[in-house]
Design an enzyme around this catalytic site. Structure first.
Site, short mmCIF file in Angstrom:
data_model
loop_
_atom_site.label_atom_id
_atom_site.label_comp_id
_atom_site.label_asym_id
_atom_site.label_seq_id
_atom_site.Cartn_x
_atom_site.Cartn_y
_atom_site.Cartn_z
N HIS A 85 -1.81 2.59 -10.76
CA HIS A 85 -1.39 2.44 -9.36
C HIS A 85 0.05 1.92 -9.33
O HIS A 85 0.45 1.11 -10.17
CB HIS A 85 -2.32 1.47 -8.62
CG HIS A 85 -2.11 1.49 -7.15
ND1 HIS A 85 -1.07 0.82 -6.55
CD2 HIS A 85 -2.78 2.14 -6.16
CE1 HIS A 85 -1.12 1.06 -5.24
NE2 HIS A 85 -2.14 1.85 -4.98
N GLU B 108 1.44 -0.24 -7.61
CA GLU B 108 1.56 -1.71 -7.56
C GLU B 108 1.41 -2.32 -8.96
O GLU B 108 2.05 -3.31 -9.28
CB GLU B 108 0.50 -2.28 -6.58
CG GLU B 108 0.89 -1.99 -5.14
CD GLU B 108 -0.28 -1.81 -4.19
OE1 GLU B 108 -1.41 -2.20 -4.53
OE2 GLU B 108 -0.05 -1.24 -3.10
N GLY C 145 1.18 1.39 2.41
CA GLY C 145 1.14 0.15 3.20
C GLY C 145 2.28 0.04 4.20
O GLY C 145 2.52 -1.03 4.76
N LYS D 39 -7.70 -3.14 -3.23
CA LYS D 39 -6.63 -3.98 -3.76
C LYS D 39 -7.13 -5.44 -3.87
O LYS D 39 -8.29 -5.63 -4.19
CB LYS D 39 -5.37 -3.85 -2.89
CG LYS D 39 -5.01 -2.37 -2.67
CD LYS D 39 -3.68 -2.15 -2.03
CE LYS D 39 -3.43 -0.65 -1.90
NZ LYS D 39 -2.11 -0.34 -1.40
N SER E 153 -0.92 5.29 3.48
CA SER E 153 -1.13 5.21 4.92
C SER E 153 -1.99 6.33 5.48
O SER E 153 -1.75 6.82 6.59
CB SER E 153 0.22 5.15 5.65
OG SER E 153 0.97 4.02 5.21
N ASN F 273 -9.41 1.92 -1.78
CA ASN F 273 -8.85 0.99 -2.77
C ASN F 273 -8.63 -0.32 -2.04
O ASN F 273 -7.71 -0.44 -1.23
CB ASN F 273 -7.52 1.55 -3.32
CG ASN F 273 -6.81 0.53 -4.20
OD1 ASN F 273 -7.37 -0.49 -4.58
ND2 ASN F 273 -5.54 0.81 -4.52
N GLU G 191 0.52 9.36 -4.67
CA GLU G 191 0.81 8.28 -3.74
C GLU G 191 2.31 7.99 -3.70
O GLU G 191 2.81 7.20 -4.52
CB GLU G 191 0.08 7.00 -4.17
CG GLU G 191 -1.43 7.15 -4.21
CD GLU G 191 -2.12 5.82 -4.01
OE1 GLU G 191 -3.02 5.77 -3.16
OE2 GLU G 191 -1.77 4.82 -4.66
P1 13P Z 1 -2.42 2.26 2.17
O1 13P Z 1 -3.49 3.24 2.62
O2 13P Z 1 -2.69 0.86 2.65
O3 13P Z 1 -1.06 2.75 2.45
O4 13P Z 1 -2.55 2.16 0.57
C1 13P Z 1 -2.57 3.33 -0.16
C2 13P Z 1 -2.88 2.99 -1.57
O5 13P Z 1 -2.09 2.38 -2.26
C3 13P Z 1 -4.18 3.41 -2.10
O6 13P Z 1 -4.25 3.23 -3.46
#
Ligand code: 13P
Length: 257
Positions: A99, A101, A177, A15, A217, A13, A171
């Site tokens: 997601h 976010e 992150g 982003k 992560s 992903n 997640e």
């Molecule tokens: P990270 O791997 O950067 O923690 O992000 C995970 C994520 O949100 C995947 O959708």
């Protein structure tokens, strides 16, 4: 993983990262080191404006291209939005829905997530439905109820036949992150509970066919252990999917016998 009953899927992903030129450069670098994906399907979800570029660039790599979001209405006066028909027409196979976010910054709710899941399924694509708890919910012991609620709400009105095309991504928000990964046991436990929720709704046969990913992560160091959990069938990877070598190391972890 349990390859007998369901697909293992390693998904990036990106982003809001990578321009079109950076996407082409990434594909060149990946080409040089991409292993034969024996056991797992591989895909990268990219910003909507780079989907065409990515599809062209990844064509010879056996890497599918996914979208990071979709709008649920069929068409019309929704300035700035992208419909499921538009994504399908470009050649998109998977669409991330809900997601954390998007839930946090763009007002996504369980209800809009459900509408988006239907839009994706109605256009013969596969939704990757994200669920996850915050740190304070985990500390209060609310994780199991919260995740079950999110899963049920996202799948409302989805038939058993269509459910086979859905992927669930667990997640935990506190692990995204942050470099703080859920332990393999913590992640495995929630993914097992997600499968139990699906079993209660759709029966055992359907439940065992659904791919459940872990995201938060995930990196080359922890991927193998996470993927060794019986109910974790892949990863949804943010940061580490932006680096070709790290992404390949995770694919290799999923490819091990
Ligand atoms: P990270 O791997 O950067 O923690 O992000 C995970 C994520 O949100 C995947 O959708």
């Amino acid at each position: 993983m349990n390859r007998r009953y369901r697909k293992t899927i390693i998904a990036g992903n990106w982003k809001m990262n990578m321009t079109a030129s950076e996407t082409r450069k990434f594909a060149e670098e990946l080409k040089a080191i991409m292993p034969r994906a024996k056991w797992c399907e591989t895909l990268i979800c990219v910003p909507a404006c780079n989907i065409s570029t990515a599809i062209k660039a990844f064509k010879d790599l056996r890497v599918s291209v996914g979208a990071e979001n979709v709008y649920f209405e069929e068409k019309g006066a929704y300035t700035g939005e992208v419909s499921a028909a538009m994504l399908k027409d470009l050649g998109v196979k998977y669409v991330i829905v809900g997601h954390s976010e998007r839930r946090e910054y763009f007002g996504e709710t369980n209800e809009t997530v459900n509408k988006k899941v239907h839009a994706v399924l109605d256009h013969d694509m596969n939704p990757i439905i994200c669920v996850g708890e915050s740190l304070s919910q985990r500390e209060q012991g609310l994780t199991p109820e919260w995740i079950a609620l999110q899963v049920k709400a996202a799948l409302a009105g989805v038939s058993a036949e269509k459910l086979r095309r859905c992927v669930i991504a667990y997640e935990p928000i506190w692990a995204i992150g942050t470099g703080k990964t859920a332990s393999a046991e913590q992640a495995g436990e929630v993914c097992t509970a997600i499968r139990a929720t699906i079993r209660a709704l759709y029966g055992a046969r359907v439940a065992r066919s659904v791919t459940i990913q872990y995201g938060g992560s995930m990196n080359p160091k922890n991927a193998f252990e996470l993927l060794a959990q019986p109910d974790i069938d892949g990863g949804l990877i943010g940061g580490a999917s932006l680096k070709p070598e790290q992404f390949v190391d995770i694919i290799n972890a999923a490819n091990q016998e």
